[in-house]
Design an enzyme around this catalytic site. Structure first.
Site, PDB file in Angstrom:
ATOM      1  CB  SER A 138      -0.917   0.018   1.230  1.00 12.38           C
ATOM      2  OG  SER A 138      -1.613   1.251   1.312  1.00 12.38           O
ATOM      3  CE1 TYR A 151      -4.780  -2.506   4.576  1.00 13.41           C
ATOM      4  CE2 TYR A 151      -3.847  -0.344   4.103  1.00 13.41           C
ATOM      5  CZ  TYR A 151      -4.329  -1.563   3.660  1.00 13.41           C
ATOM      6  OH  TYR A 151      -4.365  -1.839   2.309  1.00 13.41           O
TER       7      TYR A 151
END
Length: 244
Positions: A138, A151
């Site tokens: 990400s 996350y």
């Protein structure tokens, strides 16, 4: 790519679905893993078959401790070897850092870190020489994102695993790379339905728009191809130039 077999975790929805469809178009037989949504998995397999491709669905809840065992058992019933493993499945738990709970942290690391680790560990005996492991990371590992610290940490762990495995598996001709999406239009980002939020998200990218699943899938397809044979241990930014 014709004749190769891929496993795409979280392959029935969002970015995973786009990856499954793109690899199938390139001639790859795709194992579409999913956690709970039977209908989405069936639809993805049907869409691949409608394109003239081959696919089969595998159900396994990655939060469960024995999920990797059960996933590989189901895979072995359908295929005799693997060429491409895409660790795409992930969950999120956004919220202020001070409000994140131990339970949320445990769930995030179980699905986003432990599951890919065990899937690779158990999958190496199935992965053919010259294979590909692609970890979906990400952009939040490059860009500070305080509203989703846990996350971000899990995706950072994937990047570290990518580096170590690239060196470990190089002698077998297996490449290991991370592909890092930015903000993408998927059901993981329902807040994009708000036009004001969507405009703000689009402003992150130098292209002035929010990413689409196909934008990431096309990058993954390149990394999975023979053209990327000399690239390993890399963090491939697929954020649309976000926050440059």
């Amino acid at each position: 790519m014709t004749g190769k077999t891929a496993l795409v975790t979280g392959g029935s929805r969002g970015i995973g679905r786009a990856i499954s469809l793109r690899l199938a178009r390139d001639g790859v037989r795709v194992a579409v893993h999913y956690g709970r949504d039977d209908q989405a998995a069936k639809q993805t397999v049907a869409d691949i078959e409608a394109l003239g491709g081959e696919a089969f669905a595998i159900k396994a809840d990655l939060e469960e401790a024995d999920s990797a065992d059960r996933l590989w058992q189901a895979f072995d019933a359908e295929a005799s070897g693997l060429d491409i493993l895409v660790n795409n499945a992930a969950i999120i738990a956004p919220g202020p850092f001070a409000e994140q709970t131990q339970e949320q942290l445990a769930r995030l690391f179980a699905v986003n870190v432990q599951a890919p680790f065990l899937l690779v560990q158990q999958g190496l005996s199935r992965l053919r020489e010259g294979g590909r492991i692609i970890n979906i990371s990400s952009g939040v590992t490059r860009i500070a994102w305080p509203n989703d610290v846990a996350y971000s940490m899990t995706k950072g762990a994937l990047n570290t695993m990518t580096l170590a495995l690239a060196k470990e598996l190089g002698p077998r001709g297996i490449t290991v790379n991370s592909v890092a999406p930015g903000i993408i239009e998927t059901d993981m980002n329902p807040w994009l339905a708000d036009p004001v939020a969507a405009d703000a998200a689009a402003a992150y990218s130098v292209f002035g728009r929010v990413g689409r699943p196909a934008d990431v899938a096309d990058v993954v397809a390149f990394v999975a191809s023979e053209d990327a044979r000399w690239m390993t241990g890399q963090y491939v930014d697929a954020t649309g130039g976000s926050q440059l």
